[in-house]
Design a protein around this motif. Structure first.
Motif, mmCIF file in Angstrom:
data_model
loop_
_atom_site.group_PDB
_atom_site.id
_atom_site.type_symbol
_atom_site.label_atom_id
_atom_site.label_comp_id
_atom_site.label_asym_id
_atom_site.label_seq_id
_atom_site.Cartn_x
_atom_site.Cartn_y
_atom_site.Cartn_z
ATOM 1 N N HIS A 1 0.857 -1.191 0.000
ATOM 2 C CA HIS A 1 0.000 0.000 0.000
ATOM 3 C C HIS A 1 0.886 1.233 0.000
ATOM 4 C CE1 HIS A 1 0.801 -0.575 4.281
ATOM 5 N NE2 HIS A 1 0.282 0.595 4.572
ATOM 6 N N HIS B 1 1.297 3.962 1.966
ATOM 7 C CA HIS B 1 1.806 4.703 3.131
ATOM 8 C C HIS B 1 3.326 4.805 3.113
ATOM 9 C CE1 HIS B 1 -2.102 3.840 5.599
ATOM 10 N NE2 HIS B 1 -2.235 4.861 4.784
ATOM 11 N N ASP C 1 5.591 4.500 5.263
ATOM 12 C CA ASP C 1 6.403 3.470 5.924
ATOM 13 C C ASP C 1 6.400 2.149 5.154
ATOM 14 O OD1 ASP C 1 3.657 3.353 6.831
ATOM 15 O OD2 ASP C 1 4.272 1.914 8.362
ATOM 16 N N HIS C 2 5.923 2.187 3.885
ATOM 17 C CA HIS C 2 5.962 1.006 3.008
ATOM 18 C C HIS C 2 6.492 1.338 1.618
ATOM 19 C CE1 HIS C 2 3.727 -1.432 5.950
ATOM 20 N NE2 HIS C 2 3.391 -0.223 6.348
ATOM 21 N N HIS D 1 -7.241 -1.926 5.697
ATOM 22 C CA HIS D 1 -6.343 -0.841 6.071
ATOM 23 C C HIS D 1 -6.703 0.356 5.196
ATOM 24 C CE1 HIS D 1 -2.616 0.397 8.078
ATOM 25 N NE2 HIS D 1 -2.090 0.794 6.929
ATOM 26 N N ASP E 1 -0.110 -4.269 5.768
ATOM 27 C CA ASP E 1 -0.761 -3.726 6.965
ATOM 28 C C ASP E 1 -2.218 -4.157 6.907
ATOM 29 O OD1 ASP E 1 1.532 -2.412 7.666
ATOM 30 O OD2 ASP E 1 0.687 -0.391 7.578
HETATM 31 NI NI NI Z 1 -0.075 1.509 6.537
#
Ligand code: NI
Ligand code: MN
Length: 226
Positions: free
Chosen positions: A49, A51, A53-54, A110, A140
């Motif tokens: 996804h 975000h 942090d990915h 998510h 996530d």
């Molecule tokens: Ni996330």
């Protein structure tokens, strides 16, 4: 297959002569500063996804390595627009076949906006099948009954599951998720990177043992055969 843990939800899986990199978030991760990002040369980058942090290091690693980005339609197109050369857009329920195996995109509960606020499609997990085994990378997600479909579809040798709670499922739900996908081996991810997702490892391991599960915590930079 050899699996290197690069912190947070980032894994480099070396299988059938390929390097499969999942959700690269290394350069902004204070706990992963010893990981040498310039040495990571995957053939495929799988992105669950949008975000930060990915996705933080997707562009840099993809451009340096020429890796193919595999993700949902919106994320792949966003990276193509940023000059990443190779991408395979897919969507939930679809399977992409490579000469080394298959990647199926499965549901995750998510959200998926880009850090700048752009639409990042819907979040996903992946089921990766190769001659050396099949594993589930959850991305996530909350615990969801949809995971039962994964367990019913075929053998899962191990699962990378988020256990940090707060933004995803925590350890209790992750142990149920392992039951749903029908595996006894869990590689922990999405924990300890930020204060809200810090976990008590000994407590998590105790809970896993009580349910007959093997919970693996790899150190950041550690590689192990699975
Ligand atoms: Ni996330
Ligand atoms: Mn996350």
């Amino acid at each position: 297959m050899k699996i290197s843990y690069l912190g947070h939800s980032t894994f480099l899986v070396s299988v059938s002569g390929q390097g499969l990199l999942f959700d690269p978030f290394i350069s902004p991760n204070e706990r992963a500063q010893h990981v040498r990002i310039e040495e990571i040369r995957p053939q495929v980058i799988l992105v669950s996804h949008a975000h930060q942090d990915h996705t933080a290091d997707v562009e840099q690693i993809a451009k340096a390595s020429g890796a193919t980005v595999v993700s949902n339609f919106e994320i792949v197109n966003a990276f193509l627009e940023r000059g990443v050369a190779n991408g395979i857009p897919m969507n939930h329920g679809g399977t992409v076949r490579f000469d080394w195996g298959t990647v199926k995109m499965v549901n995750a509960v998510h959200t998926s906006s880009f850090p700048e606020g752009g639409y990042g499609g819907n979040p996903a997990g992946f089921v990766v099948s190769t001659e050396e085994g099949t594993f589930y990378y959850a991305g996530d997600t909350a615990l969801t009954y949809d995971m039962k479909l994964i367990g019913e579809a075929g053998r899962i040798d191990f699962a990378m599951l988020p256990i940090g709670d707060h933004f995803t499922m925590g350890i209790d739900d992750a142990l149920i998720a392992a039951d749903f996908v029908n595996t006894n081996r869990i590689l922990a991810m999405h924990y300890d990177t930020f204060p809200p997702i810090e976990v008590d490892r000994a407590d998590c391991e105790k809970k896993a043992r009580a349910k007959g599960k093997e919970l693996v915590f790899l150190e950041i930079g550690e590689a192990r055969e699975f």
